[in-house]
Design an enzyme around this catalytic site. Structure first.
Site, PDB file in Angstrom:
ATOM      1  N   ASN A   1       8.264  -5.649  -4.381  1.00 51.30           N
ATOM      2  CA  ASN A   1       7.158  -6.688  -4.626  1.00 51.30           C
ATOM      3  C   ASN A   1       5.978  -6.076  -5.455  1.00 51.30           C
ATOM      4  O   ASN A   1       5.208  -5.306  -5.114  1.00 51.30           O
ATOM      5  CB  ASN A   1       6.592  -6.967  -3.250  1.00 51.30           C
ATOM      6  CG  ASN A   1       5.250  -7.768  -3.125  1.00 51.30           C
ATOM      7  OD1 ASN A   1       5.164  -8.657  -4.190  1.00 51.30           O
ATOM      8  ND2 ASN A   1       4.490  -8.244  -2.100  1.00 51.30           N
TER       9      ASN A   1
ATOM     10  N   LYS B   1       3.296  -7.624  -6.527  1.00 46.16           N
ATOM     11  CA  LYS B   1       2.121  -8.272  -6.430  1.00 46.16           C
ATOM     12  C   LYS B   1       1.496  -8.980  -7.406  1.00 46.16           C
ATOM     13  O   LYS B   1       2.318  -9.307  -8.518  1.00 46.16           O
ATOM     14  CB  LYS B   1       1.118  -7.178  -5.588  1.00 46.16           C
ATOM     15  CG  LYS B   1       1.984  -6.557  -4.414  1.00 46.16           C
ATOM     16  CD  LYS B   1       0.982  -5.931  -3.480  1.00 46.16           C
ATOM     17  CE  LYS B   1       2.003  -5.522  -2.308  1.00 46.16           C
ATOM     18  NZ  LYS B   1       1.268  -4.868  -1.171  1.00 46.16           N
TER      19      LYS B   1
ATOM     20  N   HIS C   1       3.520 -12.999   3.213  1.00 44.08           N
ATOM     21  CA  HIS C   1       3.107 -11.648   3.005  1.00 44.08           C
ATOM     22  C   HIS C   1       1.684 -11.585   3.689  1.00 44.08           C
ATOM     23  O   HIS C   1       0.953 -12.529   3.350  1.00 44.08           O
ATOM     24  CB  HIS C   1       2.948 -11.616   1.467  1.00 44.08           C
ATOM     25  CG  HIS C   1       2.674  -9.932   1.275  1.00 44.08           C
ATOM     26  ND1 HIS C   1       1.656  -9.350   1.308  1.00 44.08           N
ATOM     27  CD2 HIS C   1       3.782  -8.751   1.258  1.00 44.08           C
ATOM     28  CE1 HIS C   1       1.679  -8.071   1.021  1.00 44.08           C
ATOM     29  NE2 HIS C   1       2.867  -7.934   0.976  1.00 44.08           N
TER      30      HIS C   1
ATOM     31  N   GLU D   1      -0.798 -10.307   2.576  1.00 44.75           N
ATOM     32  CA  GLU D   1      -2.012 -10.768   1.574  1.00 44.75           C
ATOM     33  C   GLU D   1      -2.200 -12.193   1.368  1.00 44.75           C
ATOM     34  O   GLU D   1      -3.195 -12.550   1.258  1.00 44.75           O
ATOM     35  CB  GLU D   1      -1.748 -10.117   0.252  1.00 44.75           C
ATOM     36  CG  GLU D   1      -1.861  -8.423   0.305  1.00 44.75           C
ATOM     37  CD  GLU D   1      -1.117  -7.841  -0.639  1.00 44.75           C
ATOM     38  OE1 GLU D   1      -0.537  -8.221  -1.491  1.00 44.75           O
ATOM     39  OE2 GLU D   1      -1.019  -6.197  -0.225  1.00 44.75           O
TER      40      GLU D   1
ATOM     41  N   GLU E   1       6.265  -5.712   8.049  1.00 48.22           N
ATOM     42  CA  GLU E   1       5.041  -4.973   7.444  1.00 48.22           C
ATOM     43  C   GLU E   1       3.573  -4.587   8.179  1.00 48.22           C
ATOM     44  O   GLU E   1       3.062  -5.755   8.189  1.00 48.22           O
ATOM     45  CB  GLU E   1       4.783  -5.626   5.858  1.00 48.22           C
ATOM     46  CG  GLU E   1       6.106  -5.770   5.028  1.00 48.22           C
ATOM     47  CD  GLU E   1       5.608  -5.889   3.442  1.00 48.22           C
ATOM     48  OE1 GLU E   1       6.065  -5.214   2.633  1.00 48.22           O
ATOM     49  OE2 GLU E   1       4.480  -6.573   3.428  1.00 48.22           O
TER      50      GLU E   1
ATOM     51  N   GLY F   1      -0.114  -0.494   1.161  1.00 48.98           N
ATOM     52  CA  GLY F   1      -1.223  -0.016   0.135  1.00 48.98           C
ATOM     53  C   GLY F   1      -2.115   1.163   0.511  1.00 48.98           C
ATOM     54  O   GLY F   1      -3.060   1.574  -0.116  1.00 48.98           O
TER      55      GLY F   1
ATOM     56  N   SER G   1       3.881   1.501   2.142  1.00 52.78           N
ATOM     57  CA  SER G   1       3.724   2.777   1.632  1.00 52.78           C
ATOM     58  C   SER G   1       5.023   3.469   1.707  1.00 52.78           C
ATOM     59  O   SER G   1       5.177   4.551   1.917  1.00 52.78           O
ATOM     60  CB  SER G   1       2.687   3.491   2.614  1.00 52.78           C
ATOM     61  OG  SER G   1       1.475   2.754   2.313  1.00 52.78           O
TER      62      SER G   1
END
Ligand code: 13P
Length: 246
Positions: free
Chosen positions: A10, A12, A96, A98, A168, A174, A207
């Site tokens: 991904n 992003k 996701h 985010e 996730e 991240g 990660s």
């Protein structure tokens, strides 16, 4: 027989079209296809044509990171499923963290998108996971049950089977601090039971990198990785699979 590994990247909000082309120039030099490996890359919308070109030349899956559920109309700033289909997109990341936490996407919105993507014959990569506060409050499974059940409500068993699931944990994204293999396995095993289909594909994301890939991907209920940072360079991306195999 070894299990099939899904290595999905991904990107992003990274990688222009020119950078995408450069990525695949380099990728082509080091990628060795394997029968137990499926590589997928998910770029920003503006890089999708370049991604389609690079992905097709290398025989990898490609997709978008989001989509709107209406086919067309007055939805300024949105992109529709037919627009993605024109580029040859087969997979779409949905839900996701985010999107959920920065852009306020609700469970209802993600459910509508999941249904629309399935109706178009595409594969949703459905993300779910708890925040640190939710984990610390002991609500991990309650939160994920809400996220998963609302996305799957009303879907037929064959639709549920088509979805690729990606656990996730928000606190591992991240941060450089992956979930332990035990934590990730626990949730993926639990998810498989909740989804009630033993064969569904479940990825872990947060990660993932070469140094922790073997431990995570060796877990029984983890079928692959959804990779952020480490997917931006072909070498660090592909190292995740080689680390698992060696
Ligand atoms: P990182 O691998 O950068 O933690 O990102 C994970 C992720 O959010 C993939 O969707």
């Amino acid at each position: 027989m070894s299990k099939k590994i899904y290595l999905y990247g991904n990107w992003k909000m990274n990688m222009t079209a020119a950078e995408t082309k450069k990525f695949f120039d380099e990728f082509a030099g080091i990628y060795k296809p394997a029968s137990d490996l499926e590589v997928g890359v998910f770029s920003p919308f503006t890089s999708l044509w370049a991604l389609a070109d690079g992905a097709k030349k290398n025989g990898v899956v490609f997709g978008a990171q989001n989509v709107y559920f209406e086919p067309k109309g007055a939805f300024t700033g949105e992109v529709s499923i037919p627009m993605l289909a024109e580029i040859g997109v087969t997979h779409v990341i949905l839900g996701h963290s985010e999107r959920r936490h920065i852009f306020g996407e609700s469970d209802e919105m993600i459910a509508k998108k999941t249904k629309a993507v399935l109706d178009a014959g595409m594969i949703p990569v459905l993300c779910y996971g708890e925040t640190l506060e939710e984990r610390e409050a002991g609500n991990t499974f309650k939160v994920m049950e809400r996220q998963l059940k609302s996305a799957l409500e009303g879907l037929k068993p064959e639709e549920i089977a088509k979805i690729i699931y990606a656990y996730e944990p928000v606190w591992a994204i991240g941060t450089g601090k992956s979930a332990t293999s035990g934590q990730a396995q626990e949730v993926c095993e639990w998810s498989r039971k909740l989804i009630a289909d033993p064969k569904v594909v479940i990825l872990y994301g947060g990660s993932v990198k070469g140094s922790n890939a073997k431990e995570l991907l060796s877990m029984k209920d983890i079928d692959g990785a959804l990779v952020g940072g480490a997917s931006l360079k072909p070498a660090s991306f592909l190292e995740i699979y080689t680390a698992y195999k060696n």
